[in-house]
Design an enzyme around this catalytic site. Structure first.
Site, PDB file in Angstrom:
ATOM      1  N   HIS A  10      -2.341  -1.651   6.823  1.00 18.83           N
ATOM      2  CA  HIS A  10      -0.978  -2.173   6.949  1.00 18.83           C
ATOM      3  C   HIS A  10      -0.188  -1.475   8.054  1.00 18.83           C
ATOM      4  CE1 HIS A  10       0.807   1.436   5.171  1.00 18.83           C
ATOM      5  NE2 HIS A  10      -0.198   1.425   4.310  1.00 18.83           N
ATOM      6  N   GLU A  83      -3.612   1.028  -2.768  1.00 20.21           N
ATOM      7  CA  GLU A  83      -3.872   2.384  -2.302  1.00 20.21           C
ATOM      8  C   GLU A  83      -4.214   3.312  -3.471  1.00 20.21           C
ATOM      9  OE1 GLU A  83      -5.027   4.362  -0.341  1.00 20.21           O
ATOM     10  OE2 GLU A  83      -3.540   4.800   1.216  1.00 20.21           O
TER      11      GLU A  83
END
Length: 206
Positions: A10, A83
């Site tokens: 990202h 994550e």
């Protein structure tokens, strides 16, 4: 087996800029991160991406939306691609963590596969994400190019697992910068790393 697998991290968030552990906090992209996402989409526009699967956390999904808008590929969200959970370290800087958990932070920085208080270990998070990627790949067509949009720590861990790295006596991959990406292609029962950490920074692409 797919034609190729693209792993995209990202874009930048305010937590990235401030050096804070994000973990699974749902932090959006900042202005630079949105620019990075558009630049990454432009850089990957000619890659023939057929399908995009993203972590459901905003910073990854926003990045994936930019890629979908540029390529026209279908986009799905998968919470298994989140994550690593860093538990009580979430939202704190390294200096703040060092004041409370100096020994644990030192172990973490040295590469010990330990759990931050209330979190998961690198190996645990990597196993979660690589299992998700394998399931995504198994459901894809033989000629499809897949893009997985997720997070630095788990993409590195998953790629190392796919490549048979990260074990004792083997090498390691570095964590990709924001909107960095890697490309893997299949070979029999394993993978070939074609690139890793390619830059999607607007300044580098302009």
């Amino acid at each position: 087996m797919v034609a190729s697998l693209i792993l995209l991290r990202h874009g930048q968030t305010d937590y990235n800029a401030e050096g804070r552990f994000q973990g699974q906090a749902d932090i959006p992209l900042n202005e630079l991160g949105r620019s990075q996402a558009r630049a990454a989409a432009e850089a990957l526009a000619g890659s023939g991406i057929d399908r995009i699967v993203s972590s459901d956390l905003a910073r990854a999904y926003e990045t994936a939306q930019a890629l979908a808008a540029r390529t026209g590929a279908g986009l799905e969200a998968d919470p298994l691609l989140r994550e690593i959970s860093v538990g009580e370290w979430q939202g704190r800087t390294r200096s703040e963590i060092a004041e409370i958990w100096p020994d644990q932070l030192a172990a973490w920085q040295s590469g010990v596969d330990m759990r931050p208080p209330g979190g998961e270990s690198r190996r645990e998070s990597s196993a979660r994400v690589v299992a998700a990627i394998r399931e995504i790949v198994a459901g894809a067509g033989a000629e499809e190019t897949l893009a997985v949009v997720a997070h630095g720590a788990v993409l590195r861990g998953a790629a190392e697992e796919l490549l048979g790295l990260g074990r004792e006596g083997a090498g390691y991959l570095g964590v990709m910068a924001n909107c960095g990406y890697g490309v893997l292609t299949p070979r029999r029962d394993t993978w070939v790393l074609r690139s890793w950490g390619a830059s999607s920074d607007p300044a580098a692409i302009a």
